[in-house]
Design a protein around this motif. Sequence first.
Motif, PDB file in Angstrom:
ATOM      1  N   ALA A 176       0.832  -1.205   0.000  1.00 47.74           N
ATOM      2  CA  ALA A 176       0.000   0.000   0.000  1.00 47.74           C
ATOM      3  C   ALA A 176       0.869   1.259   0.000  1.00 47.74           C
ATOM      4  N   THR A 177       1.974   1.210   0.739  1.00 53.44           N
ATOM      5  CA  THR A 177       2.902   2.342   0.779  1.00 53.44           C
ATOM      6  C   THR A 177       3.479   2.617  -0.605  1.00 53.44           C
ATOM      7  N   THR A 178       3.926   1.557  -1.247  1.00 55.06           N
ATOM      8  CA  THR A 178       4.528   1.681  -2.574  1.00 55.06           C
ATOM      9  C   THR A 178       3.514   2.166  -3.608  1.00 55.06           C
ATOM     10  N   ALA A 179       2.302   1.639  -3.523  1.00 56.25           N
ATOM     11  CA  ALA A 179       1.248   2.024  -4.460  1.00 56.25           C
ATOM     12  C   ALA A 179       0.903   3.504  -4.309  1.00 56.25           C
ATOM     13  N   ALA A 180       0.910   3.986  -3.071  1.00 56.24           N
ATOM     14  CA  ALA A 180       0.599   5.395  -2.826  1.00 56.24           C
ATOM     15  C   ALA A 180       1.625   6.312  -3.488  1.00 56.24           C
ATOM     16  N   PHE A 181       2.892   5.954  -3.354  1.00 53.22           N
ATOM     17  CA  PHE A 181       3.948   6.751  -3.980  1.00 53.22           C
ATOM     18  C   PHE A 181       3.881   6.654  -5.503  1.00 53.22           C
ATOM     19  N   ALA A 182       3.702   5.436  -6.003  1.00 59.39           N
ATOM     20  CA  ALA A 182       3.687   5.216  -7.447  1.00 59.39           C
ATOM     21  C   ALA A 182       2.523   5.932  -8.126  1.00 59.39           C
ATOM     22  N   SER A 183       1.398   6.075  -7.412  1.00 54.20           N
ATOM     23  CA  SER A 183       0.222   6.720  -7.992  1.00 54.20           C
ATOM     24  C   SER A 183       0.213   8.224  -7.798  1.00 54.20           C
ATOM     25  N   GLY A 184       1.244   8.748  -7.119  1.00 52.38           N
ATOM     26  CA  GLY A 184       1.346  10.186  -6.937  1.00 52.38           C
ATOM     27  C   GLY A 184       0.619  10.734  -5.725  1.00 52.38           C
ATOM     28  N   GLN A 185       0.161   9.841  -4.842  1.00 49.32           N
ATOM     29  CA  GLN A 185      -0.500  10.305  -3.617  1.00 49.32           C
ATOM     30  C   GLN A 185       0.489  11.014  -2.696  1.00 49.32           C
ATOM     31  N   THR A 186       1.778  10.640  -2.803  1.00 49.25           N
ATOM     32  CA  THR A 186       2.823  11.295  -2.022  1.00 49.25           C
ATOM     33  C   THR A 186       3.979  11.663  -2.944  1.00 49.25           C
ATOM     34  N   GLN A 187       4.771  12.627  -2.514  1.00 46.75           N
ATOM     35  CA  GLN A 187       5.934  13.051  -3.294  1.00 46.75           C
ATOM     36  C   GLN A 187       7.154  12.185  -3.028  1.00 46.75           C
ATOM     37  N   VAL A 188       7.170  11.575  -1.853  1.00 50.66           N
ATOM     38  CA  VAL A 188       8.364  10.878  -1.363  1.00 50.66           C
ATOM     39  C   VAL A 188       7.944   9.539  -0.766  1.00 50.66           C
ATOM     40  N   ILE A 189       8.882   8.598  -0.726  1.00 54.33           N
ATOM     41  CA  ILE A 189       8.649   7.323  -0.052  1.00 54.33           C
ATOM     42  C   ILE A 189       9.878   6.975   0.788  1.00 54.33           C
ATOM     43  N   ALA A 190       9.639   6.458   1.979  1.00 55.38           N
ATOM     44  CA  ALA A 190      10.717   5.948   2.841  1.00 55.38           C
ATOM     45  C   ALA A 190      10.603   4.436   2.850  1.00 55.38           C
ATOM     46  N   THR A 191      11.607   3.752   2.307  1.00 57.79           N
ATOM     47  CA  THR A 191      11.523   2.301   2.157  1.00 57.79           C
ATOM     48  C   THR A 191      12.916   1.718   1.965  1.00 57.79           C
ATOM     49  N   SER A 192      12.989   0.418   1.669  1.00 57.43           N
ATOM     50  CA  SER A 192      14.288  -0.239   1.454  1.00 57.43           C
ATOM     51  C   SER A 192      14.698  -0.142  -0.008  1.00 57.43           C
ATOM     52  N   VAL A 193      15.983  -0.274  -0.249  1.00 58.13           N
ATOM     53  CA  VAL A 193      16.493  -0.212  -1.614  1.00 58.13           C
ATOM     54  C   VAL A 193      15.960  -1.379  -2.441  1.00 58.13           C
ATOM     55  N   SER A 194      15.704  -2.526  -1.801  1.00 60.57           N
ATOM     56  CA  SER A 194      15.168  -3.671  -2.539  1.00 60.57           C
ATOM     57  C   SER A 194      13.747  -3.392  -3.024  1.00 60.57           C
ATOM     58  N   ASN A 195      12.949  -2.722  -2.191  1.00 63.04           N
ATOM     59  CA  ASN A 195      11.585  -2.395  -2.597  1.00 63.04           C
ATOM     60  C   ASN A 195      11.587  -1.403  -3.760  1.00 63.04           C
ATOM     61  N   ILE A 196      12.476  -0.431  -3.691  1.00 62.21           N
ATOM     62  CA  ILE A 196      12.602   0.523  -4.800  1.00 62.21           C
ATOM     63  C   ILE A 196      13.082  -0.193  -6.058  1.00 62.21           C
ATOM     64  N   GLY A 197      13.938  -1.212  -5.868  1.00 65.13           N
ATOM     65  CA  GLY A 197      14.408  -1.992  -7.010  1.00 65.13           C
ATOM     66  C   GLY A 197      13.264  -2.684  -7.724  1.00 65.13           C
ATOM     67  N   VAL A 198      12.335  -3.244  -6.955  1.00 63.29           N
ATOM     68  CA  VAL A 198      11.165  -3.906  -7.538  1.00 63.29           C
ATOM     69  C   VAL A 198      10.293  -2.885  -8.260  1.00 63.29           C
ATOM     70  N   LEU A 199      10.067  -1.746  -7.607  1.00 63.04           N
ATOM     71  CA  LEU A 199       9.244  -0.693  -8.214  1.00 63.04           C
ATOM     72  C   LEU A 199       9.865  -0.174  -9.508  1.00 63.04           C
ATOM     73  N   SER A 200      11.168   0.043  -9.487  1.00 64.65           N
ATOM     74  CA  SER A 200      11.861   0.557 -10.675  1.00 64.65           C
ATOM     75  C   SER A 200      11.820  -0.442 -11.824  1.00 64.65           C
ATOM     76  N   GLN A 201      11.828  -1.728 -11.458  1.00 60.68           N
ATOM     77  CA  GLN A 201      11.757  -2.766 -12.481  1.00 60.68           C
ATOM     78  C   GLN A 201      10.368  -2.793 -13.125  1.00 60.68           C
ATOM     79  N   LYS A 202       9.332  -2.609 -12.313  1.00 63.33           N
ATOM     80  CA  LYS A 202       7.962  -2.658 -12.810  1.00 63.33           C
ATOM     81  C   LYS A 202       7.535  -1.350 -13.477  1.00 63.33           C
ATOM     82  N   GLN A 203       7.997  -0.221 -12.910  1.00 60.59           N
ATOM     83  CA  GLN A 203       7.595   1.084 -13.430  1.00 60.59           C
ATOM     84  C   GLN A 203       8.817   2.001 -13.597  1.00 60.59           C
ATOM     85  N   PRO A 204       9.675   1.679 -14.548  1.00 60.40           N
ATOM     86  CA  PRO A 204      10.899   2.481 -14.733  1.00 60.40           C
ATOM     87  C   PRO A 204      10.621   3.935 -15.102  1.00 60.40           C
TER      88      PRO A 204
END
Length: 264
Positions: A176-204
């Motif tokens: 839910a945290t990742t989806a909120a950032f990816a959809s533009g609900q927030t400007q920033v996300i605080a998370t792990s580098v691995s989670n950002i890696g997954v997000l970047s792979q799915k939505q470069p």
Amino acid sequence: MTTTKRSFLAALGLAVLSLAWAPAHAQSALDNITKSKTIKIGIPTDYPPYGFAGLDMKPQGLDIDMATLIATKLGAKVELVPVVSANRIPYLQTKKVDLVISTLGRNEERAKVIDFSHAYAPFYQGVFATKDVNIKSFADLSGKTVAVTRGAMEDEMLAQLAPPTVIVKRFEDQAATTAAFASGQTQVIATSVSNIGVLSQKQPQLGAEFKLLLRDSPCFIGIAKGEDALRAKVNEIILAAKADGSLSKLSQKWLKRDTGDLPL
């Protein structure tokens, strides 16, 4: 010659043979690698950006590049063996792999059953945002919306480091945290580098990039107990790669940041 004397000499001979063979047996992993010109290395295949399957279905990532570097410096062909968290250590103990390069953290419990190399890469929790969001310090978070998972380590660290004027939006799980950032609900996300890696792979197209460090948890190479010669050789390779900038290049390539001060 008396029976007692013969028994004594036989026992002495066995003891000498044992001493002669013990070091070679204890250090057999490096000997086997040198003779066979092959090294088996356990790597992740489901943990971007450290290890994942590319479009060609071949493993890629920071840990795969590190495995290739180690093998090259040893003059050996690398045999990549996919591992997961649950079997990384058992694979070392049962000699299914010679090394494990799979975002392995060092702690007291693990150190009782396996040995570790020097650290080769950072694993970290941080603050991420798109390139157009200007964040150089925690003070720059003032007035910005930040997605974070409620009660997670990132939530705790953010509370300690961010100014009170930051707008924290907490979600119940990482998805839910990742989806909120990816959809533009927030400007920033605080998370792990691995989670950002997954997000970047799915939505470069999002172009999420590292902004601030919350916590560093370095990665170490796992080595079976007793394989001191192999551990010394791996450490030698890591120190040389650190000195010539190879580790920094890998970190920049896959994590978009420098290695920082890696522990020995």
